[in-house]
Enzyme design. Structure first.
Site, short mmCIF file in Angstrom:
data_model
loop_
_atom_site.label_atom_id
_atom_site.label_comp_id
_atom_site.label_asym_id
_atom_site.label_seq_id
_atom_site.Cartn_x
_atom_site.Cartn_y
_atom_site.Cartn_z
N ASP A 336 108.69 5.70 -23.15
CA ASP A 336 108.33 5.43 -21.77
C ASP A 336 107.84 3.99 -21.61
O ASP A 336 107.07 3.50 -22.45
CB ASP A 336 107.24 6.42 -21.35
CG ASP A 336 106.81 6.27 -19.92
OD1 ASP A 336 107.65 6.46 -19.03
OD2 ASP A 336 105.62 5.96 -19.69
N GLU A 371 113.08 3.10 -22.33
CA GLU A 371 113.06 2.84 -20.90
C GLU A 371 112.70 1.35 -20.80
O GLU A 371 111.54 0.98 -20.99
CB GLU A 371 112.01 3.69 -20.19
CG GLU A 371 112.00 3.48 -18.69
CD GLU A 371 110.89 4.22 -17.98
OE1 GLU A 371 111.11 4.65 -16.84
OE2 GLU A 371 109.79 4.37 -18.56
#
Length: 657
Positions: A336, A371
């Site tokens: 993330d 990401e």
């Protein structure tokens, strides 16, 4: 009272050796560390850690056993302007704890103070760590090691995936156990999935703001103990680890990999007004990026940012990743806000954590997905990650939606995204699989909502619809919301088919959001992070079997097309791809940039994707040969040979010769 022995400085955490437990904790700025253990009656016993090797504090407690509950009190300066926020009145979680007992409630006692320290003791209500012993029979488990070129990713939430599944026993729905249930595994196999990517399963907390509104953090991107499984997904918190490993073992036997979404960019301690759980009280200055005024650099939007360029924090993050691979046999990670991993503070491909992963014989062998952004200046790093990493390809997401739903993307731009965005990823010896193609993900509209809503509807999140992106590139086809006339339903279905076909027959690694294959809707909520309810749980009783069959047929078709499976960049004349206009001729430069949205993509000289993205029915002349439409665009029996396709408006079809 038993005295602590010196013990040893490695490994970090609490480790039982059969005769006692060794405790270790990193803190470069602490002046004293107390180990606090709690007996069955909740009585606290404190021990000073006697060992101090460099920045590691350690001690050994003889006769301690698994199940022992413990925490730390860390003494040091309260100097907020210098980034030091030690407060021994607060019981702290071991960053390497493998099990947590207790809940992270919104309580003033779980705060250390902002400018002035809060010296009220919180041991009575603070969550405790639990010593865990690791004995597990993996039998003959082996990682599937699916080649990147053959990988099909399915992004899912542990609870939301199975909580409403009617064929899974009620007592295990929404749990780790349900992931390994034969019904779930058979479904994934029939769909054609090779990798199950799970939203965060490490212990997380709900933000105080959400708790005050009667909401909770559903997605799990608010970590508090990165080595511990989130107990709410277990049938029993004491057996969470074995339940999780049982599921992984069962998935592996079916040839399905497990990828964990992991949050190494921030912690649940949030900003300076947030709770004190662990890192802030152990060594705030080392664990976080600190500004000159002592506040946090908020490059994550969550109040703080982990300093993954600090050697001790790099060691902590690396140990955490190795733990999940070695102890739980996971097959990879999705990181993330992964640009934080490369901050020094500027982003660098040779940042310390990237280098540690590259040089690790364990971590360098698993799937790594970034990401590739954060919210700080210079945070958008799509295409710039080191060679071992694949990356979420938001270029593909936006292009697919613009082409099919907004009708404003030139053919050349669409083809570039269809060809694994080679302008972005064809560098540093990376392969097409580095592009993780997606049309939807957990954050944003579901696929069905993309064709039913022009605007987000996030009122239930309690932020007056301010949260969530406004750049959705969606199209409600003339009516906001679900339902409508038969014509409206059919046009929306055709758009869903077009988007799924683009996703699953493009070069790169496709990622499918769980529920998209059967029409799941969040009723226009494009930021459902705090909705642990029927808005996010997949309703299998309402699933569209027709759409599921369509999706499965596309995935199985993909596996038959060499140009999509070989994981090699397409080159002119290599036989992998030809781009043709509606007359089966190569496109001119003008057609690429300004021509009508009609295109034929010939793959491996045998499979043809014919596209008519215009507003009118258009006759498409197929290349020479005997072509017939194939599933899911036609039945398997009695194929009809055709030389011309009457392409419906905003339609496409796949042929084989």
């Amino acid at each position: 009272m038993t005295q602590l022995a010196i013990g040893k400085p490695t490994p970090l955490g609490a480790h039982y050796d059969g005769q006692g437990v060794n405790f270790t904790l990193f803190s470069a700025h602490a002046e004293r560390v107390e180990l606090c253990v709690f007996d069955a009656n909740g009585q606290e016993h404190r021990y000073d850690l006697p060992g101090h090797s460099g920045d590691i504090w350690h001690g050994y407690l003889p006769d301690a056993r698994p199940g022992l509950r413990y925490g730390y009190r860390v003494h040091g300066p309260w100097q907020p302007a210098e980034g030091h926020r030690f407060n021994p009145a607060k019981l702290l979680i071991d960053p390497c704890a493998r099990q947590i007992d207790g809940e992270f409630k919104d309580n003033p006692l779980l705060h250390a103070g902002h400018n002035e320290p809060d010296y009220r003791d919180n041991a009575a209500i603070a969550p405790k760590c639990v010593v865990v012993v690791d004995h597990y029979d993996w039998e003959d488990d082996a990682p599937p090691r699916t080649p990147w070129g053959s990988t099909i990713i399915y992004e899912a939430h542990v609870k939301g995936l199975t909580y409403l599944h009617p064929e899974i026993p009620v007592e295990i729905r929404g749990t780790y156990k349900a992931l390994g249930h034969p019904v779930m595994i058979n479904y994934l196999k029939q769909l054609g999935i090779t990798a199950l990517e799970l939203l965060p399963v490490a212990q997380f907390a709900s933000e105080p703001r959400l708790q005050r509104m009667g909401l909770s953090n559903y997605w799990g991107y608010n970590p508090v103990a990165m080595f511990a499984l989130h107990p709410a997904y277990a049938c029993s918190p004491e057996t969470a680890l074995d339940e999780f490993r049982d599921a992984i073992k069962a998935l592996h036997k079916a040839g399905i990999e497990v990828i964990l979404d992991i949050v190494l960019n921030h912690s649940a301690e949030l900003d300076l007004d947030g709770p004190l759980f662990s890192l802030r009280g152990i060594d705030n200055r080392s664990y976080y990026w600190i500004r000159e005024d002592g506040d946090y650099h908020n490059w994550t939007g969550c109040g703080n940012t982990l300093n993954l360029s600090h050697p001790a924090v790099v060691d902590y993050a690396s140990a955490c990743l190795r733990y999940w691979v070695e102890t739980c046999h996971v097959d990879g990670f999705r990181f993330d806000l992964a640009a934080v991993m490369g901050r020094t503070p500027e982003f660098r491909q040779d940042a310390p954590l990237f280098t540690a992963i590259q040089n690790c014989p364990v971590l360098s062998q698993v799937k790594l997905i970034a990401e590739p952004w954060d919210i700080a200046p210079g945070g958008y790093q799509v295409g710039n990650f080191p060679p071992l990493f694949a990356e979420w390809n938001d270029h593909f997401r936006d292009a697919a939606r613009r082409f099919w739903l907004h009708y404003d993307l030139p053919l050349g731009a669409f083809a570039g995204r269809f060809a694994a965005s080679s302008d972005v990823f064809k560098r540093n010896d990376r392969l097409p699989s580095a592009a993780i193609n997606l049309v939807t993900a957990h954050d944003g509209f579901t696929l069905r909502d993309c064709v039913c809503f022009n605007h987000k509807h996030n009122e239930a999140n309690g932020e007056e619809n301010r949260d969530g992106t406004n750049n959705n590139y969606s199209n409600n086809h003339g009516k906001e919301g679900l339902g409508g006339t038969l014509d409206l339903v059919e046009r929306r279905r055709d758009s869903i088919h077009a988007l799924l076909t683009t996703l699953l027959l493009s070069q790169g690694t496709p990622m499918l959001l769980a529920g998209d294959e059967h029409g799941h809707s969040q009723h226009g909520n494009n930021n459902a992070y705090c909705q642990d309810n029927q808005l996010t749980w997949l309703d299998w009783s309402q699933a569209s079997s027709g759409l599921t069959a369509f999706t499965a047929a596309l995935i199985h078709l993909r596996k038959r097309i060499p140009a999509l499976m070989e994981n090699r960049w397409w080159e002119e004349g290599d036989g992998n791809v030809r781009w043709l206009n509606r007359y089966a001729q190569p496109l001119s430069t003008d057609e690429w940039q300004n021509g009508p949205k009609q295109l034929q993509i010939l793959l491996s000289d045998r499979f043809l994707i014919a596209i008519n993205a215009t507003l009118e029915v258009t006759e498409i002349v197929l290349p020479a040969g005997e072509w017939h439409a194939i599933p899911p665009f036609a039945g398997e029996d009695n194929p009809v040979i055709t030389a011309v396709w009457q392409g419906p408006a905003h339609g496409l079809c796949v042929f084989q010769r």
